[in-house]
Design an enzyme around this catalytic site. Structure first.
Site, PDB file in Angstrom:
ATOM      1  N   ASP A  70     -34.154  24.266   4.230  1.00 56.41           N
ATOM      2  CA  ASP A  70     -33.631  24.511   5.570  1.00 56.41           C
ATOM      3  C   ASP A  70     -32.748  23.329   5.932  1.00 56.41           C
ATOM      4  O   ASP A  70     -33.164  22.182   5.824  1.00 56.41           O
ATOM      5  CB  ASP A  70     -34.754  24.695   6.597  1.00 56.41           C
ATOM      6  CG  ASP A  70     -34.219  25.402   7.832  1.00 56.41           C
ATOM      7  OD1 ASP A  70     -33.828  26.571   7.717  1.00 56.41           O
ATOM      8  OD2 ASP A  70     -34.151  24.767   8.912  1.00 56.41           O
ATOM      9  N   HIS A 179     -26.532  15.944   1.182  1.00 54.63           N
ATOM     10  CA  HIS A 179     -27.903  15.956   1.691  1.00 54.63           C
ATOM     11  C   HIS A 179     -28.810  16.762   0.755  1.00 54.63           C
ATOM     12  O   HIS A 179     -29.937  16.392   0.474  1.00 54.63           O
ATOM     13  CB  HIS A 179     -27.913  16.572   3.098  1.00 54.63           C
ATOM     14  CG  HIS A 179     -27.098  17.832   3.222  1.00 54.63           C
ATOM     15  ND1 HIS A 179     -25.779  17.903   2.847  1.00 54.63           N
ATOM     16  CD2 HIS A 179     -27.416  19.084   3.632  1.00 54.63           C
ATOM     17  CE1 HIS A 179     -25.309  19.125   3.034  1.00 54.63           C
ATOM     18  NE2 HIS A 179     -26.295  19.867   3.506  1.00 54.63           N
TER      19      HIS A 179
HETATM   20  P1  ITT Z   1     -31.420  30.745   3.690  1.00 62.11           P
HETATM   21  O1  ITT Z   1     -32.308  30.507   4.873  1.00 62.11           O
HETATM   22  O2  ITT Z   1     -31.487  32.162   3.160  1.00 62.11           O
HETATM   23  O3  ITT Z   1     -31.578  29.722   2.605  1.00 62.11           O
HETATM   24  P2  ITT Z   1     -29.289  30.149   5.577  1.00 62.11           P
HETATM   25  O4  ITT Z   1     -27.799  30.209   5.525  1.00 62.11           O
HETATM   26  O5  ITT Z   1     -29.998  30.914   6.644  1.00 62.11           O
HETATM   27  O6  ITT Z   1     -29.876  30.570   4.142  1.00 62.11           O
HETATM   28  P3  ITT Z   1     -30.196  27.606   6.665  1.00 62.11           P
HETATM   29  O7  ITT Z   1     -30.967  28.289   7.730  1.00 62.11           O
HETATM   30  O8  ITT Z   1     -30.831  26.477   5.933  1.00 62.11           O
HETATM   31  O9  ITT Z   1     -29.709  28.639   5.564  1.00 62.11           O
HETATM   32  O10 ITT Z   1     -28.790  27.032   7.128  1.00 62.11           O
HETATM   33  C1  ITT Z   1     -28.334  26.980   8.413  1.00 62.11           C
HETATM   34  C2  ITT Z   1     -26.855  26.868   8.440  1.00 62.11           C
HETATM   35  O11 ITT Z   1     -26.488  25.480   8.356  1.00 62.11           O
HETATM   36  C3  ITT Z   1     -26.109  27.532   7.302  1.00 62.11           C
HETATM   37  O12 ITT Z   1     -25.954  28.904   7.512  1.00 62.11           O
HETATM   38  C4  ITT Z   1     -24.788  26.773   7.344  1.00 62.11           C
HETATM   39  O13 ITT Z   1     -23.958  27.270   8.359  1.00 62.11           O
HETATM   40  C5  ITT Z   1     -25.239  25.375   7.730  1.00 62.11           C
HETATM   41  N1  ITT Z   1     -25.385  24.552   6.515  1.00 62.11           N
HETATM   42  C6  ITT Z   1     -26.497  24.279   5.813  1.00 62.11           C
HETATM   43  N2  ITT Z   1     -26.230  23.518   4.741  1.00 62.11           N
HETATM   44  C7  ITT Z   1     -24.897  23.341   4.742  1.00 62.11           C
HETATM   45  C8  ITT Z   1     -23.992  22.678   3.888  1.00 62.11           C
HETATM   46  O14 ITT Z   1     -24.383  22.076   2.782  1.00 62.11           O
HETATM   47  N3  ITT Z   1     -22.700  22.706   4.208  1.00 62.11           N
HETATM   48  C9  ITT Z   1     -22.259  23.321   5.317  1.00 62.11           C
HETATM   49  N4  ITT Z   1     -23.031  23.979   6.175  1.00 62.11           N
HETATM   50  C10 ITT Z   1     -24.352  23.993   5.885  1.00 62.11           C
END
Ligand code: ITT
Length: 238
Positions: A70, A179
């Site tokens: 997450d 990260h």
């Molecule tokens: P899963 O829960 O299925 O893994 P998700 O897209 O819902 O996929 P998250 O809840 O962890 O994943 O991510 C929240 C958002 O944060 C994600 O949709 C991106 O918009 C942003 N985010 C996360 N990691 C990122 C990265 O490495 N680079 C850019 N944006 C990122």
């Protein structure tokens, strides 16, 4: 070979994880082959709690050790938001460009461009056995979105010590500093130590039913030579 599930539907995230974790001893499955799986509600109060909700769901549904990531961006001019609501924040604007415009105008008005990305990875080995690995990268918000690579907030995030946004870097460049890399290095080292013997035997249930162990690995990355040193230290909490 151990089978592990990476509980994610995000194809770009899955690709990043696969590229970083190239291990011969672990076969990593992901959710994109299992479209019928319903996503759990991510109602935790932290990245770690949400990662645990997802990895626990993977363990329950597939009955194999599962891990989930997450992540999100925390922007000082937005009082460290959107944080755990990073995905929902983009969705509320309907269009990613509108969200970027909003963020950039806040950053300009507040004269503060500081931001960081954070990732919490939870590995759920069996019921009540969860381990969290964390990664963070500091940086700043670009005055305009730049680049086409990556996903999410990558076009507006410039990591500290760099001029390019994450979206202007190719996947290799981002994966050397991100990260996600920092958290996955800890994850990988933990698996190397523990997958050799009887898997994760020292983890026990505590009275609180959750026995958390933080594996703290100090990783220092030389940005020029990309040499990585890892010192591993276990810290028990609770
Ligand atoms: P899963 O829960 O299925 O893994 P998700 O897209 O819902 O996929 P998250 O809840 O962890 O994943 O991510 C929240 C958002 O944060 C994600 O949709 C991106 O918009 C942003 N985010 C996360 N990691 C990122 C990265 O490495 N680079 C850019 N944006 C990122």
């Amino acid at each position: 070979m151990k089978n592990l599930l990476f509980f994610s539907h995000n194809k770009k995230k899955v690709l990043e994880v696969e590229k970083i974790l190239r291990r011969k001893d672990i076969k990593i499955h992901n959710l994109n082959s299992y479209h019928e799986i319903k996503e759990p509600i991510e109602n935790g109060k932290s990245f770690a709690e949400n990662a645990k909700i997802k990895s626990s769901c993977g363990l329950k549904e597939f009955n194999i050790p599962s891990f989930a990531d997450d992540s999100g961006i925390c922007i000082e001019a937005l009082e460290n938001k959107p944080g755990i609501k990073s995905k929902r924040f983009l969705e509320t604007f309907g269009n990613i460009q509108n969200a970027f415009e909003h963020i950039i105008s806040k950053v300009v008005n507040n004269k503060n461009d500081k931001a960081y990305f954070k990732t919490s990875i939870c590995l759920s080995i069996k019921k009540n056995h969860h381990i969290i690995f964390e990664g963070k990268i500091n940086g700043r918000i670009s005055t305009k979105p730049r680049g086409l690579n990556g996903f999410g907030y990558d076009p507006i995030f410039i990591p500290e010590g760099y001029k390019k946004t994450f979206a202007e870097m190719n996947q290799k460049e981002k994966n050397k500093i991100s990260h996600r890399l920092v958290a996955l290095k800890k994850w990988s080292l933990f698996c190397s130590i523990n997958l050799k013997g009887i898997t994760f035997t020292y983890l026990k249930n505590s009275k609180l039913s959750l026995y958390k162990i933080f594996l703290e690995i100090k990783i220092s990355i030389d940005p020029i030579k990309y040499k990585t040193f890892a010192i591993c230290k276990f810290i028990k909490i609770f």
